[in-house]
Design an enzyme around this catalytic site. Structure first.
Site, mmCIF file in Angstrom:
data_model
loop_
_atom_site.group_PDB
_atom_site.id
_atom_site.type_symbol
_atom_site.label_atom_id
_atom_site.label_comp_id
_atom_site.label_asym_id
_atom_site.label_seq_id
_atom_site.Cartn_x
_atom_site.Cartn_y
_atom_site.Cartn_z
ATOM 1 N N GLU A 20 0.679 -1.347 -0.121
ATOM 2 C CA GLU A 20 0.110 0.141 0.149
ATOM 3 C C GLU A 20 0.726 1.217 0.021
ATOM 4 O O GLU A 20 1.702 1.403 0.025
ATOM 5 C CB GLU A 20 -0.692 0.154 1.441
ATOM 6 C CG GLU A 20 -1.642 -1.234 0.866
ATOM 7 C CD GLU A 20 -2.591 -1.700 2.452
ATOM 8 O OE1 GLU A 20 -4.018 -1.842 2.377
ATOM 9 O OE2 GLU A 20 -2.195 -0.718 3.552
ATOM 10 N N CYS A 65 2.862 8.734 1.172
ATOM 11 C CA CYS A 65 3.439 8.244 1.630
ATOM 12 C C CYS A 65 3.557 7.045 1.491
ATOM 13 O O CYS A 65 2.715 5.967 0.796
ATOM 14 C CB CYS A 65 2.745 7.575 3.829
ATOM 15 S SG CYS A 65 3.565 6.429 4.215
ATOM 16 N N CYS A 94 6.840 -5.417 15.291
ATOM 17 C CA CYS A 94 6.356 -3.931 16.164
ATOM 18 C C CYS A 94 5.442 -4.857 16.351
ATOM 19 O O CYS A 94 4.086 -4.642 15.707
ATOM 20 C CB CYS A 94 6.821 -2.181 15.624
ATOM 21 S SG CYS A 94 8.170 -1.784 15.342
ATOM 22 N N CYS A 149 2.049 -2.208 15.580
ATOM 23 C CA CYS A 149 1.882 -1.953 14.013
ATOM 24 C C CYS A 149 1.541 -2.897 13.385
ATOM 25 O O CYS A 149 1.674 -4.298 13.424
ATOM 26 C CB CYS A 149 2.970 -1.806 13.402
ATOM 27 S SG CYS A 149 3.063 -1.160 11.682
ATOM 28 N N GLY A 191 6.672 -1.347 5.616
ATOM 29 C CA GLY A 191 8.428 -2.182 5.323
ATOM 30 C C GLY A 191 9.496 -1.011 6.504
ATOM 31 O O GLY A 191 9.123 0.036 6.783
ATOM 32 N N GLU A 192 10.690 -1.771 6.689
ATOM 33 C CA GLU A 192 11.528 -0.835 6.705
ATOM 34 C C GLU A 192 12.768 -0.256 6.295
ATOM 35 O O GLU A 192 13.403 -1.047 5.488
ATOM 36 C CB GLU A 192 12.387 -1.658 7.878
ATOM 37 C CG GLU A 192 14.002 -1.649 8.678
ATOM 38 C CD GLU A 192 13.990 0.560 9.450
ATOM 39 O OE1 GLU A 192 12.598 0.827 9.999
ATOM 40 O OE2 GLU A 192 14.366 1.010 8.499
ATOM 41 N N SER A 195 11.754 7.026 7.438
ATOM 42 C CA SER A 195 11.252 7.411 8.930
ATOM 43 C C SER A 195 11.998 5.951 9.014
ATOM 44 O O SER A 195 11.358 4.446 8.686
ATOM 45 C CB SER A 195 9.802 6.967 9.348
ATOM 46 O OG SER A 195 9.533 6.486 10.328
ATOM 47 N N SER A 245 11.594 5.963 14.823
ATOM 48 C CA SER A 245 10.506 6.061 15.375
ATOM 49 C C SER A 245 11.118 5.271 16.902
ATOM 50 O O SER A 245 11.672 3.913 17.307
ATOM 51 C CB SER A 245 9.759 4.311 14.857
ATOM 52 O OG SER A 245 9.010 4.882 14.226
ATOM 53 N N LEU A 246 10.868 6.017 17.793
ATOM 54 C CA LEU A 246 11.388 5.586 19.111
ATOM 55 C C LEU A 246 10.600 5.447 20.317
ATOM 56 O O LEU A 246 10.577 3.506 20.942
ATOM 57 C CB LEU A 246 11.947 6.904 20.511
ATOM 58 C CG LEU A 246 12.948 6.947 21.173
ATOM 59 C CD1 LEU A 246 14.317 6.002 20.774
ATOM 60 C CD2 LEU A 246 13.139 8.191 21.979
ATOM 61 N N HIS A 247 9.368 5.754 20.507
ATOM 62 C CA HIS A 247 7.777 4.835 20.799
ATOM 63 C C HIS A 247 8.319 4.422 22.607
ATOM 64 O O HIS A 247 7.497 4.282 23.314
ATOM 65 C CB HIS A 247 7.883 3.406 20.741
ATOM 66 C CG HIS A 247 7.416 3.802 19.138
ATOM 67 N ND1 HIS A 247 6.471 5.299 18.638
ATOM 68 C CD2 HIS A 247 8.201 3.746 18.183
ATOM 69 C CE1 HIS A 247 6.452 5.099 16.911
ATOM 70 N NE2 HIS A 247 7.359 4.085 16.879
ATOM 71 N N ASN A 279 -3.299 4.710 16.149
ATOM 72 C CA ASN A 279 -4.322 4.038 15.398
ATOM 73 C C ASN A 279 -5.075 2.867 15.888
ATOM 74 O O ASN A 279 -2.954 1.862 16.223
ATOM 75 C CB ASN A 279 -4.114 4.763 13.813
ATOM 76 C CG ASN A 279 -3.646 6.288 14.222
ATOM 77 O OD1 ASN A 279 -4.339 6.846 14.282
ATOM 78 N ND2 ASN A 279 -2.565 6.343 12.834
#
Ligand code: SAH
Length: 347
Positions: free
Chosen positions: A94, A107, A118, A121, A165-166, A197, A220-222, A296
């Site tokens: 997507e 995006c 994660c 996600c 993806g990363e 990101s 992306s720390l979180h 989300n």
């Protein structure tokens, strides 16, 4: 003899020239071919109508184009558009088009699925298939730009590499696609308008600095507490906060570019006073901006968003440390197009 065709968009300029020389063709044809591939974004070699028929035939014998297609399009109430793409080997992934008052952001994805898993996600829940090629990454921008013109009467203004993806686990293809998107012989998009990101791959961050890739970096720390981050993002067990922070320090020293941190606020998980203290300590290592992200919902419902007053307290604490902080509200939730919700049901 088995004729294994080659993906022409994986060739370097020099390899195209070598092919032309071998075939007794003129070298200026390279410029024409490159234009068809990366400016006009053709789907087939037959469309290259300023080449001779015999050259087109030679190209067809040796090469193919791995052009992606739009399989489905969903438009949200807030006019965010989610696009389901399909690859030539029938894999679905997507991309999202996000219009705002003064811009339209695309995006884009870099992998089909994601190997990082994660816990919060949706992409991590589906099967990981493979890296996208540089052509497939390029195509998303190309197609989303056309869609933006048709739908919002405007060209894309920004690109965020924040889809499935990363990106730093698909470093070469991602960076090559960015090179083409930003080059004059491609689409000529300014690197300042591109943000990548990452979940935090230290060697990838170091390489971005060494390769002098002038895009914006978002991490992306979180959580800035190892034990919590281990639970949220299993990649932290391999590359802990110390190795992430070393890479960010190096990146900042080399590029002097401000880092953006994404921090997903999960109710009663990472939104306490202690979490805010750890975050502001961690982010001291460079100039930065902190993006607090509203959670989300995904199909996995063990998490909930932080309560309003918690969010406010968290934000206020960060401000007392004179750090730049914003709260990001996602768009396109109703069509599962928001951050962390990309998980095409087609897989
Ligand atoms: N792998 C990259 C890029 C994809 S994720 C990375 O991890 O940065 C893009 C952003 O969406 C990340 O910050 C990610 O943590 C966030 N995200 C994932 N799931 C989410 C969810 N359920 N709600 C809100 N944001 C989410």
């Amino acid at each position: 003899m088995i004729n294994e065709k080659i993906n022409i968009r994986n060739l370097t300029d020099q390899e195209i020239i070598n092919f032309l020389i071998e075939q007794g063709e003129k070298q200026f044809r390279k410029e024409q071919i490159i234009k068809w591939l990366w400016q006009k974004g053709v789907s087939s070699l037959n469309e290259m109508n300023n080449l001779t028929e015999s050259l087109r035939e030679k190209l067809n014998t040796s090469f193919y184009i791995d052009k992606i297609k739009i399989a489905e399009k969903h438009i949200s109430k807030d006019t965010t558009t989610k696009v389901l793409f399909v690859t030539i080997d029938n894999l679905y992934f997507e991309g999202v088009l996000i219009p705002d008052r003064d811009r339209v952001t695309a995006c884009i994805s870099t992998q089909v699925g994601c190997p990082l898993k994660c816990s919060f996600c949706a992409t991590g829940k589906i099967k990981y298939h493979r890296n996208l090629s540089s052509g497939e990454i390029f195509d998303q921008v190309f197609e989303l730009n056309k869609l933006s013109e048709a739908q919002y009467k405007r060209k894309l203004s920004n690109i965020v590499v924040m889809g499935m993806g990363e990106p730093l686990l698909n470093y070469n293809n991602t960076i090559r696609a960015i090179d083409i998107l930003t080059s004059a012989s491609g689409l000529g998009i300014s690197p300042q308008r591109i943000t990548l990101s990452t979940a935090g791959i230290p060697e990838g961050i170091t390489q971005l600095a060494n390769d002098n890739i002038n895009i914006n970096l978002s991490v992306s720390l979180h959580s800035a507490i190892d034990s919590k981050r281990d639970d949220l993002m299993p990649i932290n067990k391999k590359h802990n906060l110390k190795s992430l922070s070393d890479a960010i320090k190096y990146y900042y020293q080399k590029t002097r570019k401000r880092i953006t941190y994404e921090y997903l606020l999960l109710g009663e998980i990472n939104d306490s006073y202690e979490d805010a203290v750890a975050l502001t300590e961690f982010t001291k290592i460079s100039a930065c901006k902190i993006n607090l992200i509203e959670y989300n919902p995904t199909e996995n419902d063990i998490y909930k968003p932080s309560k309003k007053e918690r969010v406010k307290q968290f934000e206020d604490y960060i401000k007392t440390k004179n750090l730049v902080v914003t709260i990001r509200k996602s768009k396109g939730q109703d069509i599962n197009a928001a951050c962390g919700q990309l998980a095409n049901k087609k897989q």
